[in-house]
Design a protein around this motif. Structure first.
Motif, PDB file in Angstrom:
ATOM      1  N   UNK A 106       0.821  -1.249   0.051  1.00 28.27           N
ATOM      2  CA  UNK A 106       0.011  -0.122  -0.109  1.00 28.27           C
ATOM      3  C   UNK A 106       0.751   1.175   0.065  1.00 28.27           C
ATOM      4  N   UNK A 107       2.239   1.116  -0.172  1.00 27.55           N
ATOM      5  CA  UNK A 107       3.106   2.212  -0.055  1.00 27.55           C
ATOM      6  C   UNK A 107       3.662   2.332  -1.655  1.00 27.55           C
ATOM      7  N   UNK A 108       4.039   1.320  -2.273  1.00 22.38           N
ATOM      8  CA  UNK A 108       4.902   1.309  -3.498  1.00 22.38           C
ATOM      9  C   UNK A 108       4.177   0.926  -4.538  1.00 22.38           C
ATOM     10  N   UNK A 109       3.461  -0.366  -4.554  1.00 19.49           N
ATOM     11  CA  UNK A 109       2.619  -0.720  -5.731  1.00 19.49           C
ATOM     12  C   UNK A 109       3.487  -1.338  -6.805  1.00 19.49           C
ATOM     13  N   UNK A 155       0.637  -1.577 -11.940  1.00 15.81           N
ATOM     14  CA  UNK A 155       0.098  -2.433 -12.864  1.00 15.81           C
ATOM     15  C   UNK A 155      -1.520  -2.129 -13.043  1.00 15.81           C
ATOM     16  N   UNK A 156      -2.208  -1.681 -12.325  1.00 17.28           N
ATOM     17  CA  UNK A 156      -3.562  -1.017 -12.360  1.00 17.28           C
ATOM     18  C   UNK A 156      -3.739   0.276 -13.069  1.00 17.28           C
ATOM     19  N   UNK A 160      -5.376   0.445 -16.557  1.00 12.76           N
ATOM     20  CA  UNK A 160      -6.490   1.489 -16.566  1.00 12.76           C
ATOM     21  C   UNK A 160      -6.125   2.568 -17.911  1.00 12.76           C
ATOM     22  N   UNK A 161      -4.932   2.957 -18.010  1.00 12.78           N
ATOM     23  CA  UNK A 161      -4.663   3.870 -19.219  1.00 12.78           C
ATOM     24  C   UNK A 161      -4.901   3.424 -20.367  1.00 12.78           C
ATOM     25  N   UNK A 162      -4.339   1.952 -20.581  1.00 15.24           N
ATOM     26  CA  UNK A 162      -4.485   1.229 -22.017  1.00 15.24           C
ATOM     27  C   UNK A 162      -5.804   0.626 -22.085  1.00 15.24           C
ATOM     28  N   UNK A 163      -6.585   0.182 -21.315  1.00 23.24           N
ATOM     29  CA  UNK A 163      -7.715   0.050 -21.487  1.00 23.24           C
ATOM     30  C   UNK A 163      -8.976   0.685 -21.427  1.00 23.24           C
ATOM     31  N   UNK A 170     -10.466   0.281  -9.853  1.00 20.24           N
ATOM     32  CA  UNK A 170      -9.380  -0.681 -10.017  1.00 20.24           C
ATOM     33  C   UNK A 170      -8.633  -0.701  -8.742  1.00 20.24           C
ATOM     34  N   UNK A 171      -8.208   0.332  -7.953  1.00 23.25           N
ATOM     35  CA  UNK A 171      -7.484   0.511  -6.766  1.00 23.25           C
ATOM     36  C   UNK A 171      -8.638  -0.131  -5.930  1.00 23.25           C
ATOM     37  N   UNK A 172      -9.550   0.278  -5.765  1.00 26.30           N
ATOM     38  CA  UNK A 172     -10.762  -0.176  -4.757  1.00 26.30           C
ATOM     39  C   UNK A 172     -10.795  -1.603  -4.861  1.00 26.30           C
ATOM     40  N   UNK A 173     -10.995  -2.062  -6.241  1.00 24.32           N
ATOM     41  CA  UNK A 173     -11.421  -3.413  -6.290  1.00 24.32           C
ATOM     42  C   UNK A 173     -10.246  -4.343  -6.107  1.00 24.32           C
TER      43      UNK A 173
END
Length: 426
Positions: A106-109, A155-156, A160-163, A170-173
């Motif tokens: 939850x800090x770096x991704x 990754x999200x 999200x950008x490409x799709x 996406x983050x919340x999911x």
């Protein structure tokens, strides 16, 4: 014929050792020549436009936050907190690794950043206490891939950008599926480590636990700020990246004082190097993505999977199996950039929620980080631990199976993703 040219132009150069970014441009050029559309200006324009995206600005900021987190003492304090809370129970160091991986995610991704931090901080302690090196390394590698699932997730952002999918959704999911994977790893570690004879760290007193908790509070505030800010619309995902970077810099330099100004240049350079790789891949992928749309490659693939279009579960199982195979040979970022524009029209045509599919897709790509021969996270842990790849693969296998089982559950029971995200979105 179009699909054949696409795959041949992509896989052929990669087999010859051509970097993936250049292979993506070659793929686009090959499709342009096949369609008699070749124009160097179109190639250059798509490369420039590919990186010209406001949401993509979140990538360098989260990369910087990850570097600062590892250099400025945030990672170490999170590990210390986990040690104080659960380090004394049987197999406690393994639970410390999983707990710390969830917080660091939850800090770096970034799975690679988390793997480097966990490997450096926890692996020596696990070996000293008597844990099997391969099993300990396998757990750390498997726990590190929670990084791209629990928000914030690079990754999200790319998906999200490409799709064209909401990055906030996406983050919340990703929160609940990430915690499911953590729980699966806990159960698996409990099973595989029960016969090990190892030395347990001493149980910490309540005073020590409280002191450790207070010391780590500044690090723990960051995920709370990001999640609350996203849920209530205080800032966008891109602005969340800025908040994460500035906050981690402030805490590291002013509060913890473990990041002196002299080291700041090296931290920025390290983050810039990683960011440049990702952004160059994104820019080059825009060429092939545009040609994929023009050549209607998704339409050709949709015709191949037409018998499965009426059954969402079977279609998802087939796609997930394909992504697992691709993940063994390709890193996460190029897989997202190449497959998202191909799969997204098929997903929408089948009536599958793009946010739900995005969670499955990113989890699958994250699992690919611990599958050989590419296995970026495996290589990081091998570098830290000096283990042979075959030994580490033996240790990672039980945890890999557990994570694939969670992915299968999410495919069979979509409500495990859709219900939590609907609650967070309220």
């Amino acid at each position: 014929m179009t699909v054949t040219i696409f795959l041949g132009a992509l896989l052929g150069p990669m087999a010859l050792g051509v970097p993936i970014a250049f292979a993506l441009i070659i793929t686009g050029v090959a499709l342009m020549m096949y369609l008699s559309l070749y124009d160097a200006q179109i190639v250059a324009q798509n490369v420039l436009n590919g990186a010209d995206s406001f949401p993509l600005m979140a990538v360098p900021f989260f990369m910087l936050a990850g570097e600062v987190m590892n250099t400025g003492g945030l990672s170490r304090r999170i590990v210390n907190l986990a040690m104080a809370m659960v380090g004394h129970i049987r197999g406690g160091l393994g639970f410390v690794a999983i707990f710390a991986a969830c917080i660091m995610a939850s800090l770096s991704g970034s799975a690679v950043a988390d793997a480097a931090a966990l490997g450096a901080l926890l692996l020596p302690m696990m070996l000293k206490s008597g844990h099997d090196p391969a099993r300990a390394g396998g757990l750390l590698a498997s726990a590190s891939i929670i990084g791209p699932i629990i928000p914030p997730s690079i990754g999200f952002i790319l998906y999200g950008v490409v799709g064209g999918v909401s990055i906030t959704k996406l983050f919340l999911a990703g929160i609940f599926p990430g915690l499911m994977i953590a729980a699966a790893l806990c159960v698996t570690w409990l099973i595989v480590s029960r016969k090990e004879q190892h030395q347990l760290p001493p149980r910490q007193s309540g005073a020590v636990r409280m002191k450790t908790f207070i010391d780590s509070l500044w690090a723990l505030f960051l995920p709370v700020i990001i999640i609350v800010g996203l849920k209530f619309g205080v800032f966008t995902p891109t602005e969340a990246g800025v908040v994460a970077a500035v906050y981690s810099l402030f805490v590291s330099m002013v509060i913890y004082r473990e990041l002196p100004p002299a080291k700041l240049f090296h931290v920025f350079v390290a983050a810039a190097k990683i960011t440049s790789i990702v952004m160059f891949l994104v820019a080059c992928s825009a060429v092939s993505a545009w040609l994929i749309t023009v050549a209607d490659v998704p339409g050709d693939l949709a015709a191949l999977v037409e018998p499965l279009m009426d059954n969402q579960t079977l279609l998802l199982l087939a796609i997930m199996a394909l992504v697992v195979v691709v993940g063994t040979a390709m890193d996460m970022t190029p897989t997202i950039l190449i497959m998202t524009p191909v799969l997204m029209p098929i997903i929408k045509q089948a009536g599958i929620d793009p946010v739900y599919f995005g969670v499955l897709f990113i989890i699958n790509n994250s699992i690919g980080l611990i599958t050989p021969p590419v296995g970026t996270v495996l290589n990081v842990i091998c570098g830290v631990s000096k283990l042979k790849m075959e030994d580490l693969m033996r240790g990672v296998m039980p945890f890999l199976i557990a994570e694939l089982a969670v992915l299968l559950l999410l495919v069979l029971f979509p409500q495990l993703v859709t219900v939590p995200v609907s609650w967070f979105a309220r």
